[in-house]
Scaffold this active site. Structure first.
Site, PDB file in Angstrom:
ATOM      1  N   TYR A 154      78.972  87.261  -3.672  1.00  0.00           N
ATOM      2  CA  TYR A 154      79.524  86.173  -2.873  1.00  0.00           C
ATOM      3  C   TYR A 154      80.715  85.458  -3.748  1.00  0.00           C
ATOM      4  O   TYR A 154      81.819  85.210  -3.090  1.00  0.00           O
ATOM      5  CB  TYR A 154      78.531  85.117  -2.755  1.00  0.00           C
ATOM      6  CG  TYR A 154      78.654  83.778  -2.094  1.00  0.00           C
ATOM      7  CD1 TYR A 154      78.890  83.886  -0.640  1.00  0.00           C
ATOM      8  CD2 TYR A 154      79.136  82.863  -2.713  1.00  0.00           C
ATOM      9  CE1 TYR A 154      78.938  82.953   0.186  1.00  0.00           C
ATOM     10  CE2 TYR A 154      79.069  81.573  -2.116  1.00  0.00           C
ATOM     11  CZ  TYR A 154      79.133  81.637  -0.475  1.00  0.00           C
ATOM     12  OH  TYR A 154      79.673  80.384   0.101  1.00  0.00           O
ATOM     13  N   THR A 191      72.377  73.521   4.399  1.00  0.00           N
ATOM     14  CA  THR A 191      72.099  74.337   5.615  1.00  0.00           C
ATOM     15  C   THR A 191      71.137  75.386   5.385  1.00  0.00           C
ATOM     16  O   THR A 191      70.920  75.835   4.344  1.00  0.00           O
ATOM     17  CB  THR A 191      73.747  74.880   5.844  1.00  0.00           C
ATOM     18  OG1 THR A 191      73.770  75.926   4.852  1.00  0.00           O
ATOM     19  CG2 THR A 191      74.819  73.755   5.619  1.00  0.00           C
TER      20      THR A 191
HETATM   21  P1  NAI Z   1      74.807  79.108   7.779  1.00  0.00           P
HETATM   22  O1  NAI Z   1      74.229  80.423   7.124  1.00  0.00           O
HETATM   23  O2  NAI Z   1      74.218  78.010   8.245  1.00  0.00           O
HETATM   24  O3  NAI Z   1      76.009  79.467   8.914  1.00  0.00           O
HETATM   25  C1  NAI Z   1      76.735  80.723   9.045  1.00  0.00           C
HETATM   26  C2  NAI Z   1      76.848  81.335  10.188  1.00  0.00           C
HETATM   27  O4  NAI Z   1      77.739  82.475  10.331  1.00  0.00           O
HETATM   28  C3  NAI Z   1      75.620  81.786  10.788  1.00  0.00           C
HETATM   29  O5  NAI Z   1      75.473  81.196  12.193  1.00  0.00           O
HETATM   30  C4  NAI Z   1      75.615  83.203  11.190  1.00  0.00           C
HETATM   31  O6  NAI Z   1      74.845  83.795  12.154  1.00  0.00           O
HETATM   32  C5  NAI Z   1      77.173  83.440  11.166  1.00  0.00           C
HETATM   33  N1  NAI Z   1      77.525  84.590  10.710  1.00  0.00           N
HETATM   34  C6  NAI Z   1      77.189  85.575   9.892  1.00  0.00           C
HETATM   35  N2  NAI Z   1      77.635  86.692   9.845  1.00  0.00           N
HETATM   36  C7  NAI Z   1      78.575  86.650  10.925  1.00  0.00           C
HETATM   37  C8  NAI Z   1      79.597  87.565  11.644  1.00  0.00           C
HETATM   38  N3  NAI Z   1      79.636  88.985  11.095  1.00  0.00           N
HETATM   39  N4  NAI Z   1      80.202  87.168  12.600  1.00  0.00           N
HETATM   40  C9  NAI Z   1      80.107  85.976  12.974  1.00  0.00           C
HETATM   41  N5  NAI Z   1      79.258  85.047  12.642  1.00  0.00           N
HETATM   42  C10 NAI Z   1      78.565  85.439  11.477  1.00  0.00           C
HETATM   43  O7  NAI Z   1      76.064  79.001   6.679  1.00  0.00           O
HETATM   44  P2  NAI Z   1      76.811  77.413   6.180  1.00  0.00           P
HETATM   45  O8  NAI Z   1      76.239  76.855   5.262  1.00  0.00           O
HETATM   46  O9  NAI Z   1      76.938  76.864   7.261  1.00  0.00           O
HETATM   47  O10 NAI Z   1      78.174  78.268   5.735  1.00  0.00           O
HETATM   48  C11 NAI Z   1      79.270  78.256   6.452  1.00  0.00           C
HETATM   49  C12 NAI Z   1      80.612  78.545   5.435  1.00  0.00           C
HETATM   50  O11 NAI Z   1      80.495  77.651   4.454  1.00  0.00           O
HETATM   51  C13 NAI Z   1      80.232  80.043   4.712  1.00  0.00           C
HETATM   52  O12 NAI Z   1      81.234  80.680   4.619  1.00  0.00           O
HETATM   53  C14 NAI Z   1      79.718  79.762   3.348  1.00  0.00           C
HETATM   54  O13 NAI Z   1      79.934  80.807   2.898  1.00  0.00           O
HETATM   55  C15 NAI Z   1      80.362  78.288   3.057  1.00  0.00           C
HETATM   56  N6  NAI Z   1      79.966  77.662   2.283  1.00  0.00           N
HETATM   57  C16 NAI Z   1      78.518  77.201   2.284  1.00  0.00           C
HETATM   58  C17 NAI Z   1      77.772  76.609   1.078  1.00  0.00           C
HETATM   59  C18 NAI Z   1      76.710  75.979   1.282  1.00  0.00           C
HETATM   60  O14 NAI Z   1      76.082  75.210   0.184  1.00  0.00           O
HETATM   61  N7  NAI Z   1      76.088  75.882   2.491  1.00  0.00           N
HETATM   62  C19 NAI Z   1      78.691  76.202  -0.145  1.00  0.00           C
HETATM   63  C20 NAI Z   1      79.984  77.053   0.099  1.00  0.00           C
HETATM   64  C21 NAI Z   1      80.587  77.656   0.933  1.00  0.00           C
END
Ligand code: NAI
Length: 255
Positions: A154, A191
């Site tokens: 990651y 999340t």
């Molecule tokens: P989440 O898991 O709640 O949401 C991510 C969404 O992306 C999910 O609905 C999933 O179905 C979708 N997804 C996964 N693979 C996919 C694909 N191939 N095509 C289309 N959609 C796809 O995660 P969250 O926390 O909302 O993360 C959002 C972004 O923020 C991500 O890029 C994550 O890496 C980043 N992030 C999150 C952090 C956290 O602490 N939650 C910290 C730093 C970055």
């Protein structure tokens, strides 16, 4: 309803959950037309039912790692709401496989979603936006700048998202496309991505406290904290900002 994004057409990937979902809601509150995309059709349809406003919000199934899917989604967006103004690349996945045991396949799967997905989004959004201008917001991470031993693959992908954001911003500036490209670097945000890791951990409370303590503000962030930064980066208020990565991380990276 008038708002900061009235009349603007926004695409948010990963819209069915977490940060993407909060971002969709904030753009809608600011009067935008929003297309939310996600690979998870069940959760996406649920969101669409909750919002229940087809004039302003549409959900599309979308695997961000698939180039043909991007072409189709952006074509659909144009026919549903018109030319694209803002793209938010929020779709992402995080695996915690130990480095020594991670298979090449698992390594590449994270890259396909986090890196290829972001690249393809930026590439195709540029095709849509050039001439009219626009804004792209990628979601990097604190893991773009620091290592996390339990998330090696990651970290590699998020480092790449940050450096790609800089290069893509310079590319658009070089050709006078009037497209700004920026990234947001969230700290740990409450999340499903984070919850899923905590909930299966044998010492959940200990790990949760450890993570909270990594943030000088002493707690996890909320999806709305990140969405607010995304809206700023996408707005005209940020018209002189491109190639930037903004930490919204409770002070994590300031240490
Ligand atoms: P989440 O898991 O709640 O949401 C991510 C969404 O992306 C999910 O609905 C999933 O179905 C979708 N997804 C996964 N693979 C996919 C694909 N191939 N095509 C289309 N959609 C796809 O995660 P969250 O926390 O909302 O993360 C959002 C972004 O923020 C991500 O890029 C994550 O890496 C980043 N992030 C999150 C952090 C956290 O602490 N939650 C910290 C730093 C970055």
């Amino acid at each position: 309803m008038m708002g900061e994004f009235s009349g603007k057409v926004i695409v948010v990937t990963g819209a069915a959950s977490g940060i993407g979902k909060a971002t969709v809601r904030q753009f809608l509150a600011e009067g935008a037309f929003v297309v939310g995309t996600d690979i998870n059709v069940e959760a996406g349809s649920k969101l669409s039912d909750e919002i229940n406003n087809p004039a302003k919000f549409h959900f599309l199934q979308h695997d961000v790692a698939n180039e043909d899917a991007w072409v189709q989604v952006l074509k659909d967006v144009k026919s549903i709401y018109g030319p694209l103004d803002v793209l938010v690349n929020s779709a992402g996945i995080s695996f915690s496989d130990p480095l020594e045991d991670m298979t090449l396949e698992r390594w590449r799967t994270q890259q396909a979603v986090n890196m290829d997905g972001t690249f393809l989004g930026v590439k195709h959004a540029i095709h849509e936006m050039k001439g009219r201008g626009g804004a792209i917001v990628n979601i990097a991470s604190i893991a773009s700048d620091v290592g996390i031993f339990a998330a090696v693959g990651y970290c590699a992908t998020k480092g790449a998202v940050k450096s790609f954001t800089k290069a893509a911003a310079l590319y658009c500036a070089q050709y006078n496309y009037n497209i700004r490209v920026n990234a947001i670097q969230p700290g740990y945000i409450e999340t499903p991505m984070v919850r899923d890791v905590l909930d299966v951990h044998s010492h959940k409370d200990v790990l949760e406290k450890k993570i909270r303590d990594l943030h000088p503000l002493g707690h996890f962030g909320e999806p709305d904290d990140i969405a607010a930064g995304i809206l700023f980066a996408a707005s005209d208020k940020a018209k002189f900002m491109t190639g930037a990565s903004i930490p919204i991380d409770g002070g994590y990276l300031a240490q």
